[in-house]
Design an enzyme around this catalytic site. Structure first.
Site, PDB file in Angstrom:
ATOM      1  N   ARG A   1      40.503  53.268  48.294  1.00 19.49           N
ATOM      2  CA  ARG A   1      39.957  52.951  46.967  1.00 19.49           C
ATOM      3  C   ARG A   1      39.612  54.252  46.208  1.00 19.49           C
ATOM      4  NH1 ARG A   1      36.497  48.638  44.706  1.00 19.49           N
ATOM      5  NH2 ARG A   1      37.226  47.164  46.266  1.00 19.49           N
TER       6      ARG A   1
ATOM      7  N   ARG B   1      27.851  48.130  43.825  1.00 24.44           N
ATOM      8  CA  ARG B   1      28.392  47.388  44.963  1.00 24.44           C
ATOM      9  C   ARG B   1      27.442  47.330  46.170  1.00 24.44           C
ATOM     10  NH1 ARG B   1      32.942  49.311  47.195  1.00 24.44           N
ATOM     11  NH2 ARG B   1      33.811  47.288  47.643  1.00 24.44           N
TER      12      ARG B   1
ATOM     13  N   ASP C   1      22.258  43.003  33.463  1.00 20.40           N
ATOM     14  CA  ASP C   1      23.505  43.184  34.198  1.00 20.40           C
ATOM     15  C   ASP C   1      23.119  43.349  35.676  1.00 20.40           C
ATOM     16  OD1 ASP C   1      26.150  44.191  34.972  1.00 20.40           O
ATOM     17  OD2 ASP C   1      25.243  46.180  34.888  1.00 20.40           O
TER      18      ASP C   1
ATOM     19  N   ASP D   1      25.374  44.991  38.655  1.00 20.84           N
ATOM     20  CA  ASP D   1      25.859  46.217  39.293  1.00 20.84           C
ATOM     21  C   ASP D   1      25.486  47.459  38.484  1.00 20.84           C
ATOM     22  OD1 ASP D   1      27.205  46.594  41.724  1.00 20.84           O
ATOM     23  OD2 ASP D   1      28.995  47.299  40.707  1.00 20.84           O
TER      24      ASP D   1
ATOM     25  N   THR E   1      21.212  40.578  20.300  1.00 26.15           N
ATOM     26  CA  THR E   1      20.448  41.246  21.363  1.00 26.15           C
ATOM     27  C   THR E   1      19.866  42.583  20.911  1.00 26.15           C
ATOM     28  OG1 THR E   1      22.306  42.536  22.262  1.00 26.15           O
ATOM     29  CG2 THR E   1      22.022  40.295  23.119  1.00 26.15           C
TER      30      THR E   1
ATOM     31  N   ARG F   1      43.333  44.528  46.522  1.00 26.10           N
ATOM     32  CA  ARG F   1      41.881  44.570  46.705  1.00 26.10           C
ATOM     33  C   ARG F   1      41.436  44.797  48.149  1.00 26.10           C
ATOM     34  NH1 ARG F   1      38.679  43.730  42.583  1.00 26.10           N
ATOM     35  NH2 ARG F   1      36.895  43.407  43.953  1.00 26.10           N
TER      36      ARG F   1
END
EC number: 5.4.2.8
Length: 252
Positions: A142, A22, A13, A15, A225, A135
């Site tokens: 935020r 971010r 992955d 983030d 997996t 956004r």
């Protein structure tokens, strides 16, 4: 230098796993991944589009790793070459998309929340990202919305309404981050990328949001997996060092 182990891939992955949330990848992590690639095949899979993943992992992301899967694998690169794409538009068709977007915008228009900004729906090739606040709010706004949402369950309530209204479209709703949720057809989670990895019989996946409802959960739980939960990029390095590099392989 040890030869790469055939039939084995380490899949990451982005983030919270390779980068802080971010944030951009550190030079140390890039160096570590380069070392890791000498002994195992390495792939990355992120929910964001290639532009956003490139902002975090660097512009050469498609060649820095053997496989690069953006939008959960709906856009797939191998050795820097595009090997597959799928789009929400071709899958659902414009009429159904329009029906969903119109209803969602009406719902947001009627929402009574402290502030609203802009970009309430972001159309990506493989998903819609819906944000009740919009956004292009500031980081401060935020953070405030995230606190407000924890109390008032704005996103959770909205998802319940949309899930019921559009049950016939077989969509998955995934609440992630601080201000938004993703909408995509069932099965278009990170397990989607596994179709490109048939040649591997040992797939080690590393992710931080492996809990139920997290966007790493389905691939972590997949029978194809071996799932590993990490808590930070530093933890990723530690677990991979223990698993793949060993003490005698730690330096090159």
């Amino acid at each position: 230098m040890a030869a790469r182990k055939p039939g084995l891939i380490a899949l990451f992955d982005v983030d919270g796993t390779l980068t802080a949330p971010r944030k951009e990848v550190t030079p140390e992590m890039l160096k570590f991944m380069k070392e890791l690639r000498k002994v195992v095949t390495v792939g990355v899979v992120g929910g964001s589009d290639l532009v956003k993943i490139s902002e975090q992992l660097g512009k050469t992301v498609t060649t820095d790793y053997d496989y690069c899967f953006s939008e959960n694998g709906l856009v797939a690169h191998k050795d820097g070459k595009l090997i597959g794409t799928q789009s929400l538009k071709s899958f659902l068709g414009d009429e159904k998309l329009k029906e969903f977007i119109n209803f969602t915008l009406h719902y947001i228009a009627d929402l009574d929340i402290p502030i609203k900004r802009g970009t309430f729906i972001e159309f990506r090739s493989g998903m819609l990202n819906v944000s009740p606040i919009g956004r292009n709010c500031s980081q401060e706004e935020r953070d405030e919305f995230e606190k407000y949402d924890k109390v008032h369950k704005i996103r959770q309530t909205m998802v319940s309404v949309l899930r019921e209204k559009f049950a016939h479209l077989n969509l998955t709703f995934s609440i992630g981050g601080q201000i938004s949720f993703d909408v995509f057809p069932q099965g278009w989670d990170k397990t989607y990328c596994l179709r490109y990895l048939e040649e591997f019989n040992e797939i080690h996946f590393f992710g931080d949001k492996t809990y139920k409802g997290g966007n790493d959960h389905e691939i972590y739980e997949s029978e194809r997996t071996a799932g590993h939960t990490v808590t930070s990029p530093e933890d990723t390095v530690k677990q991979c060092s223990d698993l793949f590099l060993g003490k005698d392989n730690g330096s090159s």
